[in-house]
Design a protein around this motif. Structure first.
Motif, PDB file in Angstrom:
ATOM      1  N   LEU B 315       0.823  -1.222   0.000  1.00 14.43           N
ATOM      2  CA  LEU B 315       0.000   0.000   0.000  1.00 14.43           C
ATOM      3  C   LEU B 315       0.859   1.276   0.000  1.00 14.43           C
ATOM      4  O   LEU B 315       0.423   2.322  -0.469  1.00 14.43           O
ATOM      5  CB  LEU B 315      -0.923  -0.008   1.226  1.00 14.43           C
ATOM      6  CG  LEU B 315      -2.292  -0.662   1.025  1.00 14.43           C
ATOM      7  CD1 LEU B 315      -3.079  -0.658   2.325  1.00 14.43           C
ATOM      8  CD2 LEU B 315      -3.099   0.044  -0.052  1.00 14.43           C
ATOM      9  N   LYS B 316       2.081   1.142   0.510  1.00 11.92           N
ATOM     10  CA  LYS B 316       2.942   2.339   0.580  1.00 11.92           C
ATOM     11  C   LYS B 316       3.223   2.884  -0.820  1.00 11.92           C
ATOM     12  O   LYS B 316       3.171   4.095  -1.052  1.00 11.92           O
ATOM     13  CB  LYS B 316       4.262   1.974   1.281  1.00 11.92           C
ATOM     14  CG  LYS B 316       4.151   2.024   2.801  1.00 11.92           C
ATOM     15  CD  LYS B 316       5.468   1.917   3.464  1.00 11.92           C
ATOM     16  CE  LYS B 316       5.932   0.474   3.477  1.00 11.92           C
ATOM     17  NZ  LYS B 316       7.136   0.241   4.225  1.00 11.92           N
ATOM     18  N   ILE B 317       3.474   1.975  -1.747  1.00 12.31           N
ATOM     19  CA  ILE B 317       3.762   2.402  -3.132  1.00 12.31           C
ATOM     20  C   ILE B 317       2.531   3.072  -3.723  1.00 12.31           C
ATOM     21  O   ILE B 317       2.610   4.148  -4.333  1.00 12.31           O
ATOM     22  CB  ILE B 317       4.189   1.182  -3.993  1.00 12.31           C
ATOM     23  CG1 ILE B 317       5.448   0.565  -3.391  1.00 12.31           C
ATOM     24  CG2 ILE B 317       4.404   1.576  -5.443  1.00 12.31           C
ATOM     25  CD1 ILE B 317       5.834  -0.769  -3.991  1.00 12.31           C
ATOM     26  N   THR B 318       1.374   2.463  -3.510  1.00  8.54           N
ATOM     27  CA  THR B 318       0.124   3.029  -4.044  1.00  8.54           C
ATOM     28  C   THR B 318      -0.104   4.430  -3.472  1.00  8.54           C
ATOM     29  O   THR B 318      -0.491   5.358  -4.205  1.00  8.54           O
ATOM     30  CB  THR B 318      -1.058   2.105  -3.667  1.00  8.54           C
ATOM     31  OG1 THR B 318      -0.694   0.773  -3.927  1.00  8.54           O
ATOM     32  CG2 THR B 318      -2.313   2.455  -4.420  1.00  8.54           C
ATOM     33  N   LYS B 320       2.087   6.549  -2.289  1.00  9.97           N
ATOM     34  CA  LYS B 320       3.049   7.523  -2.812  1.00  9.97           C
ATOM     35  C   LYS B 320       2.691   7.928  -4.235  1.00  9.97           C
ATOM     36  O   LYS B 320       2.743   9.116  -4.589  1.00  9.97           O
ATOM     37  CB  LYS B 320       4.471   6.929  -2.764  1.00  9.97           C
ATOM     38  CG  LYS B 320       5.068   6.994  -1.359  1.00  9.97           C
ATOM     39  CD  LYS B 320       6.377   6.274  -1.303  1.00  9.97           C
ATOM     40  CE  LYS B 320       6.867   6.198   0.147  1.00  9.97           C
ATOM     41  NZ  LYS B 320       7.939   5.230   0.324  1.00  9.97           N
ATOM     42  N   THR B 321       2.298   6.978  -5.063  1.00 10.00           N
ATOM     43  CA  THR B 321       1.925   7.277  -6.452  1.00 10.00           C
ATOM     44  C   THR B 321       0.721   8.210  -6.488  1.00 10.00           C
ATOM     45  O   THR B 321       0.686   9.188  -7.251  1.00 10.00           O
ATOM     46  CB  THR B 321       1.542   5.967  -7.191  1.00 10.00           C
ATOM     47  OG1 THR B 321       2.433   4.954  -6.818  1.00 10.00           O
ATOM     48  CG2 THR B 321       1.516   6.144  -8.684  1.00 10.00           C
ATOM     49  N   THR B 322      -0.263   7.929  -5.665  1.00  7.63           N
ATOM     50  CA  THR B 322      -1.505   8.725  -5.685  1.00  7.63           C
ATOM     51  C   THR B 322      -1.248  10.129  -5.142  1.00  7.63           C
ATOM     52  O   THR B 322      -1.776  11.117  -5.681  1.00  7.63           O
ATOM     53  CB  THR B 322      -2.598   8.017  -4.846  1.00  7.63           C
ATOM     54  OG1 THR B 322      -2.568   6.634  -5.094  1.00  7.63           O
ATOM     55  CG2 THR B 322      -3.962   8.555  -5.173  1.00  7.63           C
ATOM     56  N   VAL B 323      -0.496  10.196  -4.081  1.00 14.74           N
ATOM     57  CA  VAL B 323      -0.208  11.505  -3.483  1.00 14.74           C
ATOM     58  C   VAL B 323       0.505  12.402  -4.499  1.00 14.74           C
ATOM     59  O   VAL B 323       0.231  13.609  -4.590  1.00 14.74           O
ATOM     60  CB  VAL B 323       0.629  11.320  -2.190  1.00 14.74           C
ATOM     61  CG1 VAL B 323       1.276  12.628  -1.761  1.00 14.74           C
ATOM     62  CG2 VAL B 323      -0.242  10.787  -1.085  1.00 14.74           C
ATOM     63  N   GLN B 324       1.367  11.774  -5.292  1.00 17.87           N
ATOM     64  CA  GLN B 324       2.076  12.523  -6.336  1.00 17.87           C
ATOM     65  C   GLN B 324       1.083  13.190  -7.299  1.00 17.87           C
ATOM     66  O   GLN B 324       1.288  14.314  -7.757  1.00 17.87           O
ATOM     67  CB  GLN B 324       2.980  11.541  -7.090  1.00 17.87           C
ATOM     68  CG  GLN B 324       4.186  12.160  -7.756  1.00 17.87           C
ATOM     69  CD  GLN B 324       5.104  12.851  -6.742  1.00 17.87           C
ATOM     70  OE1 GLN B 324       5.311  12.373  -5.631  1.00 17.87           O
ATOM     71  NE2 GLN B 324       5.627  14.022  -7.102  1.00 17.87           N
ATOM     72  N   LYS B 325      -0.005  12.481  -7.581  1.00 14.68           N
ATOM     73  CA  LYS B 325      -1.001  12.981  -8.542  1.00 14.68           C
ATOM     74  C   LYS B 325      -1.761  14.191  -8.020  1.00 14.68           C
ATOM     75  O   LYS B 325      -2.182  15.052  -8.782  1.00 14.68           O
ATOM     76  CB  LYS B 325      -2.008  11.869  -8.879  1.00 14.68           C
ATOM     77  CG  LYS B 325      -1.449  10.819  -9.812  1.00 14.68           C
ATOM     78  CD  LYS B 325      -2.548   9.821 -10.146  1.00 14.68           C
ATOM     79  CE  LYS B 325      -1.975   8.685 -11.000  1.00 14.68           C
ATOM     80  NZ  LYS B 325      -2.922   7.619 -11.192  1.00 14.68           N
ATOM     81  N   VAL B 326      -2.022  14.208  -6.701  1.00 16.51           N
ATOM     82  CA  VAL B 326      -2.850  15.303  -6.152  1.00 16.51           C
ATOM     83  C   VAL B 326      -1.995  16.413  -5.508  1.00 16.51           C
ATOM     84  O   VAL B 326      -2.544  17.375  -4.972  1.00 16.51           O
ATOM     85  CB  VAL B 326      -3.863  14.773  -5.116  1.00 16.51           C
ATOM     86  CG1 VAL B 326      -4.887  13.884  -5.762  1.00 16.51           C
ATOM     87  CG2 VAL B 326      -3.177  14.063  -3.976  1.00 16.51           C
ATOM     88  N   LYS B 327      -0.684  16.223  -5.598  1.00 14.66           N
ATOM     89  CA  LYS B 327       0.221  17.171  -4.931  1.00 14.66           C
ATOM     90  C   LYS B 327       0.011  18.596  -5.436  1.00 14.66           C
ATOM     91  O   LYS B 327      -0.090  19.546  -4.656  1.00 14.66           O
ATOM     92  CB  LYS B 327       1.667  16.736  -5.167  1.00 14.66           C
ATOM     93  CG  LYS B 327       2.625  17.229  -4.138  1.00 14.66           C
ATOM     94  CD  LYS B 327       3.971  16.612  -4.344  1.00 14.66           C
ATOM     95  CE  LYS B 327       4.935  17.170  -3.312  1.00 14.66           C
ATOM     96  NZ  LYS B 327       6.266  16.622  -3.516  1.00 14.66           N
ATOM     97  N   LEU B 328      -0.146  18.700  -6.754  1.00 16.71           N
ATOM     98  CA  LEU B 328      -0.307  20.030  -7.371  1.00 16.71           C
ATOM     99  C   LEU B 328      -1.585  20.709  -6.882  1.00 16.71           C
ATOM    100  O   LEU B 328      -1.593  21.897  -6.568  1.00 16.71           O
ATOM    101  CB  LEU B 328      -0.347  19.893  -8.886  1.00 16.71           C
ATOM    102  CG  LEU B 328       1.014  20.014  -9.595  1.00 16.71           C
ATOM    103  CD1 LEU B 328       0.862  19.743 -11.070  1.00 16.71           C
ATOM    104  CD2 LEU B 328       1.596  21.418  -9.373  1.00 16.71           C
ATOM    105  N   LYS B 329      -2.645  19.934  -6.830  1.00 20.97           N
ATOM    106  CA  LYS B 329      -3.940  20.471  -6.384  1.00 20.97           C
ATOM    107  C   LYS B 329      -3.831  21.003  -4.950  1.00 20.97           C
ATOM    108  O   LYS B 329      -4.347  22.073  -4.619  1.00 20.97           O
ATOM    109  CB  LYS B 329      -5.000  19.383  -6.419  1.00 20.97           C
ATOM    110  CG  LYS B 329      -5.787  19.339  -7.700  1.00 20.97           C
ATOM    111  CD  LYS B 329      -6.950  18.397  -7.577  1.00 20.97           C
ATOM    112  CE  LYS B 329      -7.587  18.202  -8.938  1.00 20.97           C
ATOM    113  NZ  LYS B 329      -8.591  17.174  -8.949  1.00 20.97           N
TER     114      LYS B 329
END
Lengths: 66, 469
Positions: B315-318, B320-329
């Motif tokens: 789940l840690k990888i998932t 990190k990947t998802t957080v990267q996507k919403v970081k800009l928002k």
């Protein structure tokens, strides 16, 4: 059940009981008065368990509802 | 008096049974009485004949008159035969007509044997005849015939038969009356159920049965009530769904139409305004696309057409990947996006892509409804479960609305839905995907403080299921 259903059923039951009692007493050549007395006795014997079971049923029914 | 079908069938079955029992028992009783009376009468006659023969053998002159007197009392007739086989009569007495006496029987009697037989006259009256030889010394000098009429017994038996028929008729009427009551009482709940299901078939799903008994019929009644309730719920949710979906689809389309018309008619004053309108059109089309995608996913889930690609995942990888996507928002709203991931977290079985979507929906919601503060993603691995939580410091959800937030198109901020954006389907999708991956979702919220969504994936359940496979 409608009233007429009850009436018809009770009528048949009474006719049936009368026939049974008449045939049971016919050998004794008893009078109609004696026949009536025995008929009343039998009706009471039938009514006793009916009333007993009916009261028990109603008691359980209402106790469960509460 | 209405005759319902099930009552009629039940009644007819019991009546047929009654008739069979009454007829067979009546026949048995009739045979029993007939044989009993016959046997008793024959025994009596044989006994009388034996007595008379003994009396006659004493060769006393008074014995004949005594026998005649006894015969009169015993209601039998006695006939003497001399050694030539002729019937003896008293002086002045007429020779009786004894057609039933056969020469064969007479010969047999005179040779020292007893005879017994049953006969009947021209009127059908039955009688029983017993013949006894009278032994004087060692020779048979004469014989006697004892004739006993069976008329009284036959009359009694006929009367008994009539009474048996009467009592059978009485039992039949008694049973008929009881069957009428029983069949009515037994068929009444079934008829009610039939009437109710008829109503349900016509679309009236509000009706409910009054179930009193706890037997199989009562259970059937409860099942019908449950069915009606679930059909009613299905209809209500379907109505709400169509009403919501038409509203949600109409709104972006109206925007698109309006701004596109403004642009087509050239009603814009500057390029800046034009750019602004085009941006709105783009945003609405993106929103529309999201809505359609979400709806498509939901409908596939409900039909059970979505097949998850279950695998062991970290789940840690998932996260990190998802957080990267919403970081800009998050940065655009000046929110701090924090991660608190435990080092040793066991792998869980799930679909990587769907899990990413679940997390994305939760994070987007958290960012959408948080104006200032932070969004925290926490992952902890416990002995019995892996727990993933997404907390925000947003506006929060009122307590009374918490049970409904996972319903499709349900919005807490109804009046400001457009301002916040979103399709209203995100949490519904989250719940469905998590449940499909054997997890549970929990929500805790406090107005003005924030909301925490917790996803729990238990280990035991998975291990057990894997073990079974």
């Amino acid at each position: 059940m409608k009233k007429i259903d009850w009436f018809f059923s009770l009528f048949l039951i009474i006719v049936g009981l009368t026939c049974l009692l008449f045939s049971a007493n016919a050998f004794g050549h008893e009078s109609f008065l004696a026949f009536g007395r025995i008929f009343f006795k039998v009706c009471m014997w039938v009514a006793c368990p009916v009333i007993l079971f009916g009261s028990l049923y109603l008691w359980f029914h209402y106790r469960n509802k509460e | 008096m209405s005759i319902n079908r099930i009552g009629l069938k039940l009644g007819a079955a019991v009546i047929v049974l009654m008739i069979v029992i009454l007829v067979s028992s009546g026949l048995a009783v009739d045979r029993l009485f007939t044989n009993f009376y016959d046997a008793q009468m024959k025994d009596n006659t044989q006994e009388i004949a034996a007595h008379f023969a003994t009396m006659a053998e004493s060769n006393d002159t008074s014995s004949q008159s005594m026998i005649r007197a006894f015969a009169k009392f015993s209601d039998v007739k006695v006939f003497w035969l001399n050694d030539e086989g002729r019937i003896l009569t008293l002086p002045g007495e007429k020779q009786p007509n004894l057609s039933f006496i056969r020469s064969r029987d007479t010969r047999r009697l005179l040779s020292g044997h007893s005879v017994a037989f049953q006969n009947h006259d021209v009127h059908g009256n039955r009688f029983y005849v017993v013949g006894k030889p009278i032994q004087i010394g060692k020779t048979t000098g004469s014989a006697i015939y004892i004739v006993s009429s069976m008329k009284k017994i036959d009359d009694s038996l006929q009367r008994l038969r009539n009474l048996l028929v009467l009592s059978g008729l009485g039992a039949f009427f008694l049973a008929l009356g009881m069957i009428l009551i029983m069949s009515k009482l037994l068929s009444r709940p079934l008829l009610r159920m039939q009437q109710m299901t008829d109503k349900m078939a016509k679309g009236n799903w509000d009706t409910r049965l009054q179930v009193g008994s706890r037997d199989e019929i009562g259970m059937l009644g409860h099942s019908i009530n449950d069915l009606a309730a679930s059909l009613q719920r299905y209809r209500d949710t379907r109505r709400a769904f169509f009403s919501n979906i038409s509203h949600e689809l109409r709104t972006p389309v109206t925007y698109l139409q309006g701004y596109a018309k403004v642009l087509t008619d050239g009603l814009v004053d500057s390029d800046k305004e034009k750019k602004q309108y085009l941006s709105i059109i783009y945003q609405e089309s993106v929103r529309l696309e999201h809505l359609i995608n979400d709806l498509f996913d939901l409908s596939k889930m409900e039909e059970g057409q979505i097949k998850l690609n279950m695998e062991w995942m970290d789940l840690k990888i998932t996260i990190k990947t998802t957080v990267q996507k919403v970081k800009l928002k998050a940065e655009s709203k000046r929110l701090s996006l924090q991660l608190d991931l435990q080092d040793q977290v066991p792998l869980i079985r799930g679909d990587r892509k769907r899990m990413e979507q679940v997390l994305l929906n939760l994070l987007e919601n958290a960012i959408r409804y948080t104006e200032k503060g932070s969004v925290l993603v926490r992952l902890t691995g416990k002995k019995e479960a892996t727990v993933l939580s997404v907390s925000d410091t947003g506006i929060g959800i009122p307590k009374e609305e918490l049970p409904y937030i996972f319903e499709r198109f349900y919005r807490v901020e109804k009046s400001r839905a457009r301002e916040y954006g979103g399709t209203g389907l995100g949490l519904s999708i989250v719940k469905k995907y998590v449940e499909m991956q054997d997890g549970t979702v929990r929500v805790d919220s406090q107005m003005g403080v924030g909301t925490t969504f917790t996803l729990i994936f238990t280990h035991e359940k998975k291990q057990r299921r894997d073990g079974m496979k």
